[in-house]
Write a protein that holds these residues in place. Structure first.
Motif, mmCIF file in Angstrom:
data_model
loop_
_atom_site.group_PDB
_atom_site.id
_atom_site.type_symbol
_atom_site.label_atom_id
_atom_site.label_comp_id
_atom_site.label_asym_id
_atom_site.label_seq_id
_atom_site.Cartn_x
_atom_site.Cartn_y
_atom_site.Cartn_z
ATOM 1 N N PRO A 17 1.321 -1.664 -0.081
ATOM 2 C CA PRO A 17 -0.124 -0.387 -0.041
ATOM 3 C C PRO A 17 0.924 1.416 -0.201
ATOM 4 O O PRO A 17 0.362 2.206 -0.555
ATOM 5 N N VAL A 18 2.521 0.977 0.761
ATOM 6 C CA VAL A 18 3.507 2.198 0.660
ATOM 7 C C VAL A 18 3.319 2.198 -1.123
ATOM 8 O O VAL A 18 3.179 4.355 -0.974
ATOM 9 N N SER A 45 2.519 1.810 -3.919
ATOM 10 C CA SER A 45 0.769 2.834 -4.976
ATOM 11 C C SER A 45 0.554 3.827 -4.006
ATOM 12 O O SER A 45 0.190 4.833 -4.668
ATOM 13 N N GLY A 46 0.258 3.783 -2.769
ATOM 14 C CA GLY A 46 0.287 5.203 -2.267
ATOM 15 C C GLY A 46 1.121 5.998 -2.752
ATOM 16 O O GLY A 46 0.698 7.419 -2.868
ATOM 17 N N THR A 47 2.427 6.008 -3.091
ATOM 18 C CA THR A 47 3.198 6.753 -3.520
ATOM 19 C C THR A 47 2.994 7.727 -4.707
ATOM 20 O O THR A 47 2.609 8.197 -5.502
ATOM 21 N N LEU A 48 2.911 6.571 -5.456
ATOM 22 C CA LEU A 48 2.353 6.215 -7.193
ATOM 23 C C LEU A 48 1.622 7.310 -7.620
ATOM 24 O O LEU A 48 0.745 8.005 -8.574
ATOM 25 N N PHE A 49 0.297 6.684 -6.855
ATOM 26 C CA PHE A 49 -0.973 7.591 -6.471
ATOM 27 C C PHE A 49 -0.475 8.894 -6.646
ATOM 28 O O PHE A 49 -1.284 10.453 -6.792
#
Length: 194
Positions: free
Chosen positions: A5-6, A8-12
């Motif tokens: 999640p970290v 993918s959250g950073t990519l978003f």
């Protein structure tokens, strides 16, 4: 590792930042289009993206009152349409650097205004204020950055054969109005959501 999640959250977050940066590029790429057209076009695009999302949440949206919709319209108008109208106008008159730097002051300006407002409100809100000494370094760095960018841009204008100083000053003022719109928007939105 890439599925965390970290990550993918950073990519978003990175994608959101890149998309947000387009607000400064659009008026430079489309100088022949009026700022009002760009502002309403941008908001129309937001609406088209939000429409399918709203469909999935239609049961919740039916619970909103007429007063909720009026406030949402007011927030949308000031925080999106009017804000971008002034920002795009500023960029078209001065170029990208100065309005970008002025808009970059928003996090600190919002914190300062929120601090000032919360000092006049309830004790619970006063507990969430930031001490002024913690804001001082950010304010000083922002002021220095604006001074440096402004100095460089003024030197560039002076080197031109027929500099448009009135357009430059007007662009700076328009960017300040954009900051005022986007300072009011998150503070009012947070108050309304509370």
């Amino acid at each position: 590792m890439f599925a965390t999640p970290v990550f993918s959250g950073t990519l978003f977050a990175l994608a959101a930042g890149l998309m947000w940066g387009l607000v400064f590029v659009g008026p430079l790429l489309l100088p022949e289009y009026p700022a009002a057209l760009q502002s309403f076009g941008r908001y129309l695009a937001f609406g088209l993206i939000a429409l399918p999302l709203a469909w999935f949440d239609r049961a919740t949206l039916r619970q909103l009152t007429r007063a909720d919709w009026r406030e949402a319209l007011r927030l949308a108008l000031v925080g999106n349409v009017v804000y971008y109208l002034f920002l795009a106008s500023a960029i078209q008159r001065t170029g990208g650097p100065l309005p970008t730097m002025i808009i970059g002051t928003l996090p600190v300006v919002i914190a300062v205004v929120a601090n000032l407002r919360s000092r006049r409100s309830t004790a619970a809100a006063r507990d969430s204020t930031l001490p002024w000494r913690r804001l001082a370094p950010s304010l000083a760095l922002i002021a220095a950055g604006i001074a440096l960018v402004n100095h460089a841009e003024l030197e560039r204008l002076r080197a031109e054969a027929a500099p448009d100083m009135s357009g430059y000053v007007l662009g700076a003022l328009l960017a300040l109005v954009a900051v005022a719109c986007w300072t009011w928007y998150p503070i009012r939105n947070a108050e309304w959501l509370r």
